[in-house]
Write a protein that holds these residues in place. Structure first.
Motif, PDB file in Angstrom:
ATOM      1  N   THR A 196       0.809  -1.221   0.000  1.00 14.48           N
ATOM      2  CA  THR A 196       0.000   0.000   0.000  1.00 14.48           C
ATOM      3  C   THR A 196       0.845   1.275   0.000  1.00 14.48           C
ATOM      4  O   THR A 196       0.296   2.372  -0.022  1.00 14.48           O
ATOM      5  N   CYS A 197       2.154   1.142   0.020  1.00 18.67           N
ATOM      6  CA  CYS A 197       3.005   2.325   0.186  1.00 18.67           C
ATOM      7  C   CYS A 197       2.857   3.338  -0.949  1.00 18.67           C
ATOM      8  O   CYS A 197       3.039   4.535  -0.742  1.00 18.67           O
ATOM      9  N   GLU A 198       2.528   2.864  -2.132  1.00 23.26           N
ATOM     10  CA  GLU A 198       2.373   3.801  -3.242  1.00 23.26           C
ATOM     11  C   GLU A 198       1.054   4.556  -3.164  1.00 23.26           C
ATOM     12  O   GLU A 198       0.907   5.619  -3.782  1.00 23.26           O
ATOM     13  N   SER A 199       0.077   4.029  -2.441  1.00 21.41           N
ATOM     14  CA  SER A 199      -1.241   4.660  -2.399  1.00 21.41           C
ATOM     15  C   SER A 199      -1.498   5.420  -1.107  1.00 21.41           C
ATOM     16  O   SER A 199      -2.545   6.044  -0.939  1.00 21.41           O
ATOM     17  N   GLY A 200      -0.564   5.373  -0.173  1.00 19.58           N
ATOM     18  CA  GLY A 200      -0.752   6.020   1.112  1.00 19.58           C
ATOM     19  C   GLY A 200      -0.724   7.533   1.025  1.00 19.58           C
ATOM     20  O   GLY A 200      -0.267   8.119   0.047  1.00 19.58           O
ATOM     21  N   GLY A 201      -1.247   8.196   2.082  1.00 15.47           N
ATOM     22  CA  GLY A 201      -1.170   9.644   2.163  1.00 15.47           C
ATOM     23  C   GLY A 201      -2.440  10.371   1.746  1.00 15.47           C
ATOM     24  O   GLY A 201      -2.548  11.578   1.950  1.00 15.47           O
ATOM     25  N   THR A 202      -3.397   9.687   1.164  1.00 15.42           N
ATOM     26  CA  THR A 202      -4.644  10.333   0.766  1.00 15.42           C
ATOM     27  C   THR A 202      -5.678  10.183   1.874  1.00 15.42           C
ATOM     28  O   THR A 202      -5.615   9.243   2.666  1.00 15.42           O
ATOM     29  N   PRO A 203      -6.665  11.099   1.942  1.00 12.79           N
ATOM     30  CA  PRO A 203      -7.705  10.944   2.969  1.00 12.79           C
ATOM     31  C   PRO A 203      -8.446   9.625   2.878  1.00 12.79           C
ATOM     32  O   PRO A 203      -8.764   9.013   3.903  1.00 12.79           O
ATOM     33  N   ALA A 204      -8.735   9.177   1.650  1.00 12.02           N
ATOM     34  CA  ALA A 204      -9.465   7.907   1.508  1.00 12.02           C
ATOM     35  C   ALA A 204      -8.651   6.752   2.062  1.00 12.02           C
ATOM     36  O   ALA A 204      -9.187   5.867   2.752  1.00 12.02           O
ATOM     37  N   PHE A 205      -7.332   6.747   1.776  1.00 14.29           N
ATOM     38  CA  PHE A 205      -6.483   5.688   2.313  1.00 14.29           C
ATOM     39  C   PHE A 205      -6.398   5.795   3.830  1.00 14.29           C
ATOM     40  O   PHE A 205      -6.483   4.791   4.542  1.00 14.29           O
ATOM     41  N   GLY A 206      -6.230   7.022   4.341  1.00 13.42           N
ATOM     42  CA  GLY A 206      -6.111   7.205   5.782  1.00 13.42           C
ATOM     43  C   GLY A 206      -7.332   6.709   6.531  1.00 13.42           C
ATOM     44  O   GLY A 206      -7.219   6.056   7.567  1.00 13.42           O
ATOM     45  N   GLU A 207      -8.518   6.977   5.989  1.00 13.89           N
ATOM     46  CA  GLU A 207      -9.743   6.515   6.635  1.00 13.89           C
ATOM     47  C   GLU A 207      -9.847   4.998   6.587  1.00 13.89           C
ATOM     48  O   GLU A 207     -10.180   4.352   7.592  1.00 13.89           O
ATOM     49  N   LYS A 208      -9.547   4.411   5.434  1.00 15.40           N
ATOM     50  CA  LYS A 208      -9.627   2.953   5.325  1.00 15.40           C
ATOM     51  C   LYS A 208      -8.621   2.279   6.241  1.00 15.40           C
ATOM     52  O   LYS A 208      -8.959   1.323   6.959  1.00 15.40           O
ATOM     53  N   SER A 209      -7.400   2.775   6.246  1.00 14.79           N
ATOM     54  CA  SER A 209      -6.370   2.166   7.089  1.00 14.79           C
ATOM     55  C   SER A 209      -6.726   2.276   8.566  1.00 14.79           C
ATOM     56  O   SER A 209      -6.491   1.348   9.346  1.00 14.79           O
ATOM     57  N   THR A 210      -7.317   3.402   8.955  1.00 18.86           N
ATOM     58  CA  THR A 210      -7.730   3.574  10.348  1.00 18.86           C
ATOM     59  C   THR A 210      -8.720   2.489  10.761  1.00 18.86           C
ATOM     60  O   THR A 210      -8.605   1.891  11.843  1.00 18.86           O
ATOM     61  N   ARG A 211      -9.687   2.219   9.897  1.00 26.51           N
ATOM     62  CA  ARG A 211     -10.687   1.195  10.211  1.00 26.51           C
ATOM     63  C   ARG A 211     -10.059  -0.199  10.212  1.00 26.51           C
ATOM     64  O   ARG A 211     -10.395  -1.034  11.056  1.00 26.51           O
ATOM     65  N   VAL A 212      -9.149  -0.444   9.276  1.00 29.88           N
ATOM     66  CA  VAL A 212      -8.474  -1.742   9.219  1.00 29.88           C
ATOM     67  C   VAL A 212      -7.650  -1.964  10.484  1.00 29.88           C
ATOM     68  O   VAL A 212      -7.696  -3.046  11.094  1.00 29.88           O
ATOM     69  N   ARG A 213      -6.925  -0.945  10.902  1.00 36.71           N
ATOM     70  CA  ARG A 213      -6.083  -1.091  12.095  1.00 36.71           C
ATOM     71  C   ARG A 213      -6.925  -1.309  13.355  1.00 36.71           C
ATOM     72  O   ARG A 213      -6.546  -2.101  14.225  1.00 36.71           O
ATOM     73  N   ALA A 214      -8.039  -0.609  13.454  1.00 34.58           N
ATOM     74  CA  ALA A 214      -8.909  -0.821  14.612  1.00 34.58           C
ATOM     75  C   ALA A 214      -9.416  -2.262  14.647  1.00 34.58           C
ATOM     76  O   ALA A 214      -9.468  -2.889  15.717  1.00 34.58           O
ATOM     77  N   ALA A 215      -9.771  -2.788  13.482  1.00 33.01           N
ATOM     78  CA  ALA A 215     -10.215  -4.192  13.418  1.00 33.01           C
ATOM     79  C   ALA A 215      -9.077  -5.137  13.761  1.00 33.01           C
ATOM     80  O   ALA A 215      -9.281  -6.163  14.429  1.00 33.01           O
ATOM     81  N   ASP A 216      -7.852  -4.810  13.319  1.00 30.72           N
ATOM     82  CA  ASP A 216      -6.690  -5.622  13.674  1.00 30.72           C
ATOM     83  C   ASP A 216      -6.501  -5.676  15.189  1.00 30.72           C
ATOM     84  O   ASP A 216      -6.266  -6.746  15.766  1.00 30.72           O
ATOM     85  N   VAL A 217      -6.585  -4.504  15.830  1.00 34.29           N
ATOM     86  CA  VAL A 217      -6.384  -4.452  17.281  1.00 34.29           C
ATOM     87  C   VAL A 217      -7.447  -5.266  17.998  1.00 34.29           C
ATOM     88  O   VAL A 217      -7.150  -6.046  18.922  1.00 34.29           O
ATOM     89  N   SER A 218      -8.703  -5.117  17.597  1.00 37.92           N
ATOM     90  CA  SER A 218      -9.772  -5.869  18.252  1.00 37.92           C
ATOM     91  C   SER A 218      -9.578  -7.377  18.092  1.00 37.92           C
ATOM     92  O   SER A 218      -9.797  -8.149  19.033  1.00 37.92           O
ATOM     93  N   PHE A 219      -9.136  -7.794  16.906  1.00 35.75           N
ATOM     94  CA  PHE A 219      -8.877  -9.220  16.687  1.00 35.75           C
ATOM     95  C   PHE A 219      -7.729  -9.704  17.583  1.00 35.75           C
ATOM     96  O   PHE A 219      -7.812 -10.791  18.193  1.00 35.75           O
ATOM     97  N   VAL A 220      -6.661  -8.913  17.676  1.00 34.77           N
ATOM     98  CA  VAL A 220      -5.535  -9.296  18.534  1.00 34.77           C
ATOM     99  C   VAL A 220      -5.996  -9.404  19.990  1.00 34.77           C
ATOM    100  O   VAL A 220      -5.619 -10.347  20.712  1.00 34.77           O
ATOM    101  N   LEU A 221      -6.836  -8.478  20.445  1.00 34.47           N
ATOM    102  CA  LEU A 221      -7.348  -8.560  21.814  1.00 34.47           C
ATOM    103  C   LEU A 221      -8.202  -9.807  22.005  1.00 34.47           C
ATOM    104  O   LEU A 221      -8.149 -10.450  23.064  1.00 34.47           O
ATOM    105  N   ASP A 222      -8.992 -10.165  20.990  1.00 30.89           N
ATOM    106  CA  ASP A 222      -9.761 -11.407  21.067  1.00 30.89           C
ATOM    107  C   ASP A 222      -8.836 -12.605  21.292  1.00 30.89           C
ATOM    108  O   ASP A 222      -9.124 -13.486  22.112  1.00 30.89           O
ATOM    109  N   ARG A 223      -7.717 -12.622  20.560  1.00 35.33           N
ATOM    110  CA  ARG A 223      -6.804 -13.772  20.612  1.00 35.33           C
ATOM    111  C   ARG A 223      -5.915 -13.768  21.855  1.00 35.33           C
ATOM    112  O   ARG A 223      -5.336 -14.788  22.195  1.00 35.33           O
ATOM    113  N   LEU A 224      -5.836 -12.622  22.530  1.00 31.98           N
ATOM    114  CA  LEU A 224      -5.029 -12.562  23.750  1.00 31.98           C
ATOM    115  C   LEU A 224      -5.872 -12.695  25.017  1.00 31.98           C
ATOM    116  O   LEU A 224      -5.355 -13.119  26.058  1.00 31.98           O
TER     117      LEU A 224
END
Length: 392
Positions: A196-224
């Protein structure tokens, strides 16, 4: 604030290491001081992270987690899989030091600069302080948990010095590689690049990545913290005391995670743009902004901080560090920042000082909100840290 990866800085500084610094100097606790004599050609440079400041030895392990319920948003048709490092207080400092990152990860991180093998090996071979698989120290449900999310384009290893310090002070720490947003090596030998490094830096990417990361964290907490935890010592984690801190895009993701996952009760944003605004209903949980440069003291060069500050309706602090640059919150400040004078990236403070301030204020925040320990440092100016301004 959510800027491009510092790959150029890493390559330039690591190249200087090969040419100008003997291994003995680099292996010191605070390795990057005054320029040293030229290294002999047959001596490989060695980088070392500063020692943790807490009373405990540090252990670490890596987990490969697969979320079969979620398709990877950056790789259609594949389940989301993550690599996570766990750091924790350990009973002994004896044993094999954990690797910093794989050679392939370092190679991909530096590939745009055509870095040679010496440069790649220097970064990959950074000496850490944590012992792989060390026996943990602590009682059942006795360790608060802090989740760390790195900046865009950077691996989880970029926050190792902060993670080791928190672990040495009695925290369990989970550092997450957000796959496809940085190079990530899996146990079967695959290394996924930053697709994703070539597409980063745009508002659309920033919003999507924010939601993806939040889901990643919640999944990690589920597994821990779930019924079948992925870490065999997960019983040590106190599920009622969980916090999150991140750098740049990782810091931006902390508020969204806290709004969507009630398990995360306190958070820190280290110099990250808020791509998804805090809603008008407010964020009632404790939150700290930890920002670089004088501009933040007058409202910030990033308008999203001033916008979201008013919707932080719980305990909050806006901490500004004069002389720190955007990437001074990562390991690269003490490892490499003193070799390249790039104020946009690292600021004007010595790398060791930047790390000391980051560790001190992040640690104080979690001590207060996850352990209930008084930390006046967060309420007023501290004589020991004249570079720091605290806004309440």
């Amino acid at each position: 604030m959510s800027r491009s990866p510092l790959r150029g800085a890493l390559a330039a500084a690591a190249a200087l290491l090969v040419l100008a610094t003997p291994a003995a100097a680099l292996a010191a606790p605070y390795p990057l001081g005054a320029p040293a004599a030229a290294a002999a050609p047959d001596r490989a440079p060695t980088l070392a992270l500063p020692r943790p400041t807490g009373p405990h030895a540090v252990g670490t392990t890596a987990l490969h987690l697969v979320d079969g319920s979620r398709t990877d948003p950056w790789a259609a048709g594949r389940p989301r899989e993550l690599m996570v490092s766990i750091w924790y207080p350990a009973r002994t400092a004896k044993g094999e030091r954990a690797p910093y990152m794989t050679v392939k990860e370092a190679e991909l991180l530096l590939k745009e600069q055509g870095a040679g093998a010496e440069v790649v090996n220097a970064l990959a071979g950074t000496r850490t302080n944590a012992v792989t698989g060390a026996a943990p120290l602590g009682r059942r449900h006795g360790l608060p948990l802090v989740v760390l999310s790195p900046g865009f384009g950077m691996p989880r290893s970029s926050l190792t010095a902060l993670a080791e310090d928190l672990a040495s002070r009695g925290y369990a720490v989970a550092g997450i590689d957000h796959t496809h947003e940085s190079p990530t090596t899996f146990p079967d030998g695959r290394t996924t690049p930053c697709t994703t490094c070539e597409s980063g830096g745009t508002p659309a990417f920033g919003e999507k990545s924010t939601r993806v990361r939040a889901a990643d964290v919640s999944f990690v907490l589920d597994r821990l913290t779930g019924k079948d935890p992925a870490w065999k010592h997960a019983r040590l984690i106190d599920r009622s005391r969980i916090g999150m801190a991140g750098h740049s895009l990782g810091g931006n993701s902390a508020t969204h995670t806290m709004l969507t996952d009630p398990r995360v009760r306190a958070g820190v944003n280290m110099d990250g743009t808020f791509w998804i605004p805090i809603p008008d209903r407010g964020l009632r949980k404790p939150f700290m902004l930890l920002g670089a440069g004088e501009a933040h003291a007058q409202g910030g060069s990033d308008p999203t901080w001033g916008r979201d500050w008013k919707n932080m309706t719980g305990w909050k602090r806006w901490v500004t560090v004069k002389g720190m640059g955007h990437n001074a919150f990562t390991d690269y400040a003490p490892l490499l920042g003193d070799l390249i004078k790039n104020e946009d990236m690292f600021g004007t403070l010595p790398g060791a000082r930047s790390l000391e301030i980051t560790r001190t204020y992040v640690g104080a925040f979690f001590d207060l909100h996850l352990r209930g320990r008084s930390r006046p440092l967060l309420d007023r100016a501290a004589e020991r840290y004249p570079e720091v301004t605290v806004k309440r």
